[in-house]
Motif scaffolding. Structure first.
Motif, PDB file in Angstrom:
ATOM      1  N   THR A  39       0.851  -1.193   0.000  1.00 25.22           N
ATOM      2  CA  THR A  39       0.000   0.000   0.000  1.00 25.22           C
ATOM      3  C   THR A  39       0.882   1.236   0.000  1.00 25.22           C
ATOM      4  N   LEU A  40       0.581   2.162  -0.893  1.00 28.64           N
ATOM      5  CA  LEU A  40       1.309   3.417  -1.025  1.00 28.64           C
ATOM      6  C   LEU A  40       0.469   4.532  -0.429  1.00 28.64           C
ATOM      7  N   THR A  41       1.096   5.325   0.441  1.00 24.86           N
ATOM      8  CA  THR A  41       0.430   6.466   1.058  1.00 24.86           C
ATOM      9  C   THR A  41       1.329   7.680   0.900  1.00 24.86           C
ATOM     10  N   TYR A  42       0.750   8.800   0.508  1.00 28.57           N
ATOM     11  CA  TYR A  42       1.508  10.034   0.376  1.00 28.57           C
ATOM     12  C   TYR A  42       1.307  10.890   1.622  1.00 28.57           C
ATOM     13  N   ALA A  55      -2.370  -2.788   3.369  1.00 28.96           N
ATOM     14  CA  ALA A  55      -3.201  -2.349   4.487  1.00 28.96           C
ATOM     15  C   ALA A  55      -4.346  -3.333   4.702  1.00 28.96           C
ATOM     16  N   GLU A  59      -8.229   1.957   1.800  1.00 30.16           N
ATOM     17  CA  GLU A  59      -8.512   3.329   2.214  1.00 30.16           C
ATOM     18  C   GLU A  59      -8.681   4.195   0.970  1.00 30.16           C
ATOM     19  N   HIS A  61      -7.601   7.208   0.233  1.00 30.51           N
ATOM     20  CA  HIS A  61      -6.471   8.027  -0.201  1.00 30.51           C
ATOM     21  C   HIS A  61      -5.167   7.240  -0.236  1.00 30.51           C
ATOM     22  N   CYS A  62      -5.270   5.937  -0.288  1.00 30.69           N
ATOM     23  CA  CYS A  62      -4.098   5.071  -0.387  1.00 30.69           C
ATOM     24  C   CYS A  62      -4.193   4.285  -1.691  1.00 30.69           C
ATOM     25  N   TYR A  63      -3.059   3.808  -2.166  1.00 30.42           N
ATOM     26  CA  TYR A  63      -3.020   3.094  -3.427  1.00 30.42           C
ATOM     27  C   TYR A  63      -2.406   1.719  -3.201  1.00 30.42           C
ATOM     28  N   ASP A  64      -3.116   0.680  -3.622  1.00 32.02           N
ATOM     29  CA  ASP A  64      -2.604  -0.675  -3.519  1.00 32.02           C
ATOM     30  C   ASP A  64      -1.799  -0.976  -4.775  1.00 32.02           C
ATOM     31  N   SER A  70       5.315  -1.896  -7.125  1.00 34.57           N
ATOM     32  CA  SER A  70       5.902  -1.421  -5.876  1.00 34.57           C
ATOM     33  C   SER A  70       7.431  -1.393  -5.957  1.00 34.57           C
TER      34      SER A  70
END
Length: 147
Positions: A39-42, A55, A59, A61-64, A70
């Motif tokens: 999961t990528l979160t800024y 995650a 969510e 505002h998150c990106y799988d 990745s």
């Protein structure tokens, strides 16, 4: 032309079976259908992109991301990428966890008479151990040393 109020297509169904929707979360990248593993979160305030294990919940505002995306992730100029360790499988208990579990099972299996004879307080005998507040089976609730 048919009766008024009647459709030529037949009655509408409330649930349409589909092969498109899957219980497995997929990569958020366009046209990528691989399963997500991270999961990528800024964090905009810190100019940081955090890439971590998948995650528990999706969510908004998150990106799988899948494994390939990745690994190839880059951040905008001036941003930092923080890569947290990805899980390589289900978590395995450590040796300490297994030893603690074995000790708890041994303690629970020990007869109460032997435990009392070995210097352990009998249930309700709090005078010998002033830190003991309550007892349930082989577990004890201890008072904080500060109080």
């Amino acid at each position: 032309m048919g009766e008024p109020g009647r459709s030529r297509r037949g009655p509408l169904k409330s649930a349409v079976p589909s092969n498109v929707v899957s219980p497995v979360r997929r990569c958020s990248r366009t046209a990528c259908g691989r399963p997500a593993v991270a999961t990528l979160t800024y964090v905009y305030a810190d100019s940081t992109a955090v890439l971590g294990p998948l995650a528990t919940y999706a969510e908004p505002h998150c990106y799988d991301l899948c494994a390939e995306h990745s690994e190839r992730l880059t951040a905008p100029r001036g941003w930092e990428v923080v890569r947290l360790a990805l899980d390589s499988g289900p978590p395995r208990p450590s040796g300490d966890d297994l030893e603690a579990l074995a000790n708890a099972v041994r303690e629970a299996a020990r007869p109460q008479e032997r435990a009392a004879g070995a210097g352990a307080p009998a249930p309700g005998d709090r005078d010998t151990h002033p830190m003991e507040v309550a007892r349930r089976g082989h577990l004890r609730v201890l008072r904080s040393p500060d109080s």
